[in-house]
Scaffold this motif. Structure first.
Motif, mmCIF file in Angstrom:
data_model
loop_
_atom_site.group_PDB
_atom_site.id
_atom_site.type_symbol
_atom_site.label_atom_id
_atom_site.label_comp_id
_atom_site.label_asym_id
_atom_site.label_seq_id
_atom_site.Cartn_x
_atom_site.Cartn_y
_atom_site.Cartn_z
ATOM 1 N N ARG A 41 0.835 -1.191 0.000
ATOM 2 C CA ARG A 41 0.000 0.000 0.000
ATOM 3 C C ARG A 41 0.871 1.242 0.000
ATOM 4 N NH1 ARG A 41 -2.574 -3.812 3.324
ATOM 5 N NH2 ARG A 41 -4.788 -4.142 2.838
ATOM 6 N N ALA A 42 0.350 2.285 -0.622
ATOM 7 C CA ALA A 42 1.072 3.561 -0.650
ATOM 8 C C ALA A 42 0.109 4.667 -0.253
ATOM 9 C CB ALA A 42 1.647 3.832 -2.034
ATOM 10 N N ALA A 43 0.461 5.453 0.756
ATOM 11 C CA ALA A 43 -0.409 6.529 1.240
ATOM 12 C C ALA A 43 -0.680 7.527 0.132
ATOM 13 C CB ALA A 43 0.237 7.227 2.429
ATOM 14 N N GLY A 44 -1.963 7.876 -0.002
ATOM 15 C CA GLY A 44 -2.332 8.882 -0.988
ATOM 16 C C GLY A 44 -2.285 8.402 -2.411
ATOM 17 N N SER A 45 -2.198 7.071 -2.636
ATOM 18 C CA SER A 45 -2.059 6.570 -4.000
ATOM 19 C C SER A 45 -3.345 6.640 -4.788
ATOM 20 C CB SER A 45 -1.596 5.108 -3.962
ATOM 21 O OG SER A 45 -2.550 4.293 -3.312
ATOM 22 N N ASN A 46 -4.474 6.881 -4.109
ATOM 23 C CA ASN A 46 -5.746 6.952 -4.826
ATOM 24 C C ASN A 46 -6.554 8.152 -4.344
ATOM 25 O OD1 ASN A 46 -7.706 6.125 -6.668
ATOM 26 N ND2 ASN A 46 -8.802 4.937 -5.116
ATOM 27 N N GLY A 47 -5.923 9.306 -4.495
ATOM 28 C CA GLY A 47 -6.628 10.532 -4.153
ATOM 29 C C GLY A 47 -6.900 10.701 -2.678
ATOM 30 N N GLY A 48 -5.992 10.218 -1.835
ATOM 31 C CA GLY A 48 -6.127 10.431 -0.408
ATOM 32 C C GLY A 48 -7.041 9.445 0.281
ATOM 33 N N ASP A 49 -6.973 8.191 -0.126
ATOM 34 C CA ASP A 49 -7.823 7.193 0.529
ATOM 35 C C ASP A 49 -7.142 6.571 1.751
ATOM 36 O OD1 ASP A 49 -7.249 4.267 -1.610
ATOM 37 O OD2 ASP A 49 -5.869 5.624 -0.621
ATOM 38 N N GLY A 50 -6.098 7.225 2.210
ATOM 39 C CA GLY A 50 -5.435 6.728 3.402
ATOM 40 C C GLY A 50 -4.487 5.575 3.131
ATOM 41 N N GLY A 51 -4.209 5.305 1.868
ATOM 42 C CA GLY A 51 -3.268 4.260 1.531
ATOM 43 C C GLY A 51 -3.855 2.866 1.607
ATOM 44 N N ASP A 52 -5.190 2.751 1.607
ATOM 45 C CA ASP A 52 -5.798 1.434 1.718
ATOM 46 C C ASP A 52 -5.730 0.661 0.409
ATOM 47 O OD1 ASP A 52 -7.250 -0.504 3.291
ATOM 48 O OD2 ASP A 52 -8.964 -0.058 2.012
ATOM 49 N N GLU A 53 -5.588 1.359 -0.693
ATOM 50 C CA GLU A 53 -5.520 0.692 -1.991
ATOM 51 C C GLU A 53 -4.197 -0.043 -2.163
ATOM 52 O OE1 GLU A 53 -5.566 1.702 -6.773
ATOM 53 O OE2 GLU A 53 -5.188 3.261 -5.286
ATOM 54 N N SER A 54 -4.250 -1.212 -2.772
ATOM 55 C CA SER A 54 -3.038 -1.964 -3.088
ATOM 56 C C SER A 54 -2.459 -1.440 -4.395
ATOM 57 C CB SER A 54 -3.363 -3.450 -3.223
ATOM 58 O OG SER A 54 -2.230 -4.176 -3.649
ATOM 59 N N VAL A 55 -1.195 -1.023 -4.379
ATOM 60 C CA VAL A 55 -0.534 -0.558 -5.597
ATOM 61 C C VAL A 55 0.353 -1.640 -6.195
ATOM 62 C CG1 VAL A 55 -0.615 1.862 -4.899
ATOM 63 C CG2 VAL A 55 1.385 0.464 -4.302
ATOM 64 N N ALA A 56 0.541 -2.748 -5.480
ATOM 65 C CA ALA A 56 1.284 -3.906 -5.973
ATOM 66 C C ALA A 56 0.941 -5.090 -5.083
ATOM 67 C CB ALA A 56 2.791 -3.644 -5.972
ATOM 68 N N CYS A 57 1.210 -6.294 -5.615
ATOM 69 C CA CYS A 57 0.884 -7.521 -4.886
ATOM 70 C C CYS A 57 2.168 -8.315 -4.688
ATOM 71 C CB CYS A 57 -0.143 -8.325 -5.678
ATOM 72 S SG CYS A 57 -0.930 -9.661 -4.759
ATOM 73 N N ARG A 58 2.599 -8.468 -3.456
ATOM 74 C CA ARG A 58 3.865 -9.124 -3.152
ATOM 75 C C ARG A 58 3.771 -10.633 -3.342
ATOM 76 N NH1 ARG A 58 5.641 -7.448 2.677
ATOM 77 N NH2 ARG A 58 3.436 -7.894 3.110
ATOM 78 N N SER A 59 4.912 -11.249 -3.583
ATOM 79 C CA SER A 59 4.973 -12.699 -3.572
ATOM 80 C C SER A 59 4.932 -13.181 -2.128
ATOM 81 C CB SER A 59 6.264 -13.188 -4.235
ATOM 82 O OG SER A 59 7.386 -12.853 -3.428
ATOM 83 N N ALA A 60 4.516 -14.435 -1.938
ATOM 84 C CA ALA A 60 4.503 -14.992 -0.582
ATOM 85 C C ALA A 60 5.919 -15.101 -0.028
ATOM 86 C CB ALA A 60 3.828 -16.360 -0.593
ATOM 87 N N CYS A 61 6.891 -15.313 -0.910
ATOM 88 C CA CYS A 61 8.287 -15.376 -0.465
ATOM 89 C C CYS A 61 8.707 -14.057 0.170
ATOM 90 C CB CYS A 61 9.197 -15.729 -1.647
ATOM 91 S SG CYS A 61 10.969 -15.695 -1.236
ATOM 92 N N GLU A 62 8.412 -12.945 -0.511
ATOM 93 C CA GLU A 62 8.782 -11.641 0.031
ATOM 94 C C GLU A 62 8.005 -11.337 1.299
ATOM 95 O OE1 GLU A 62 8.656 -6.880 -1.008
ATOM 96 O OE2 GLU A 62 7.679 -8.311 -2.344
ATOM 97 N N ALA A 63 6.723 -11.704 1.310
ATOM 98 C CA ALA A 63 5.876 -11.360 2.449
ATOM 99 C C ALA A 63 6.245 -12.136 3.704
ATOM 100 C CB ALA A 63 4.413 -11.606 2.092
ATOM 101 N N PHE A 64 6.573 -13.424 3.564
ATOM 102 C CA PHE A 64 6.769 -14.285 4.728
ATOM 103 C C PHE A 64 8.195 -14.792 4.908
ATOM 104 C CE2 PHE A 64 2.397 -15.306 3.046
ATOM 105 C CZ PHE A 64 1.733 -14.440 3.903
ATOM 106 N N GLY A 65 8.980 -14.845 3.816
ATOM 107 C CA GLY A 65 10.355 -15.330 3.900
ATOM 108 C C GLY A 65 10.487 -16.807 4.198
ATOM 109 N N ASP A 66 9.418 -17.564 4.064
ATOM 110 C CA ASP A 66 9.415 -18.995 4.367
ATOM 111 C C ASP A 66 10.011 -19.769 3.201
ATOM 112 O OD1 ASP A 66 8.595 -21.753 4.678
ATOM 113 O OD2 ASP A 66 7.115 -21.058 6.137
ATOM 114 N N PRO A 67 10.969 -20.695 3.442
ATOM 115 C CA PRO A 67 11.562 -21.482 2.355
ATOM 116 C C PRO A 67 10.525 -22.213 1.502
ATOM 117 C CG PRO A 67 12.833 -21.774 4.361
ATOM 118 C CD PRO A 67 11.610 -20.998 4.745
#
Length: 299
Positions: free
Chosen positions: A172-198
């Motif tokens: 999420r990025a703050a202000g990425s959709n006209g000031g919606d508080g950054g709730d919008e997803s601007v990209a979708c991470r891989s599970a590897c990046e998100a959790f680091g689990d082998p």
């Protein structure tokens, strides 16, 4: 003496023939997003760099690059980019860390949708794919043109995966959709990046095709984008080959749609212009149409 001259002539012709057989491909980068995209290019080890390693593309704009023969590397799109008061250029997604529009040897920070190429590889074939292994930031397809052989399929991801990205993977990025508080997803991470689990990264005890299997997270990518890489060993349905082809790489091809906005102007100029429809021709347009039907049917 005559025999020596004849041998030199034969050798020269042979060298010319070998040189001509390794042709440089043209990459046409087209932005069909409704927001600016800054393309990035990274060469593989031992591969000469292309004429540019980063260029800005306004909506509906195209630019063409003549790639070095036997080039290998990655192409991606950077979004939500800006230049700060010190003149440093950065992007919220796909940033390459160079501080400039040119990436200068820097790779895409995940999550980023990647177009990967090895030109004039084994048996003179080009190998290419669109990878979501490092996550996803925008829709992208690769369309080969003028090919003379191989499995020259259109491949990529037409779907805006940011809309329904699992909450634990959202960038999420703050202000990425006209000031919606950054709730919008601007990209979708891989599970590897998100959790680091082998288990998700295909390393450690999961470093072989036999031990690293699809997960519910990689299946989210694969279901939406069946020809794109969804995890490290997803080779069978995701790598394509072609020979003597040029390639059109399109960001946000129809019917993909995204809500990203920047509110700023491009940092730099781009000489090309055009659209996906005008650049492809009849054959490629039919290929894209079939690809779109297949992707929509799977949703």
């Amino acid at each position: 003496m005559g025999k020596l001259q004849f041998s030199i002539a034969i050798l020269t012709l042979s060298l010319i023939s070998s040189f001509d057989s390794i042709q440089s491909a043209t990459f046409t980068l087209t932005n069909q997003c409704n927001y600016p995209v800054w393309a990035g290019l990274l060469s593989g080890a031992g591969t000469p760099p292309p004429p540019t390693t980063g260029l800005p593309l306004q909506p509906s704009q195209s630019d063409s690059i003549s790639m070095p023969p036997s080039w290998s590397g990655r192409v991606w799109g950077r979004t939500l980019c800006s230049t700060d008061s010190d003149g440093r250029f950065t992007c919220v997604t796909g940033d390459c860390g160079s501080g400039t529009v040119e990436c200068n040897g820097g790779g895409a920070a995940p999550p980023a949708t990647l177009a990967e190429f090895t030109l004039n590889g084994a048996n003179g074939m080009d190998f290419y794919d669109v990878s979501l292994v490092d996550g996803y930031n925008l829709p992208m397809i690769i369309v080969p043109q003028g090919e003379s052989g191989g499995n020259c399929n259109v491949t990529g991801c037409l779907v805006d995966l940011n809309r329904n990205c699992p909450s634990e993977l959202r960038l999420r990025a703050a202000g990425s959709n006209g000031g919606d508080g950054g709730d919008e997803s601007v990209a979708c991470r891989s599970a590897c990046e998100a959790f680091g689990d082998p288990m998700y990264c295909c390393n450690g005890a999961y470093s072989t095709p036999q031990t690293c299997n699809p997960t519910s997270y990689s299946e989210y990518f694969k279901t939406a984008c069946p020809t794109a890489y969804s995890y490290a060993y997803d080779d069978g349905t995701s790598t394509f080959t072609c020979s003597s082809a040029n390639y059109v790489i399109t960001f946000c091809p129809a019917p993909a749609n995204s809500r990203k906005t920047t509110g700023g102007s491009l940092s730099g100029e781009s000489s090309g212009s055009g659209s996906l429809a005008s650049g492809h021709g009849v054959v490629s347009s039919v290929m894209v149409f079939v690809f779109i039907l297949t992707s929509v049917w799977r949703l």
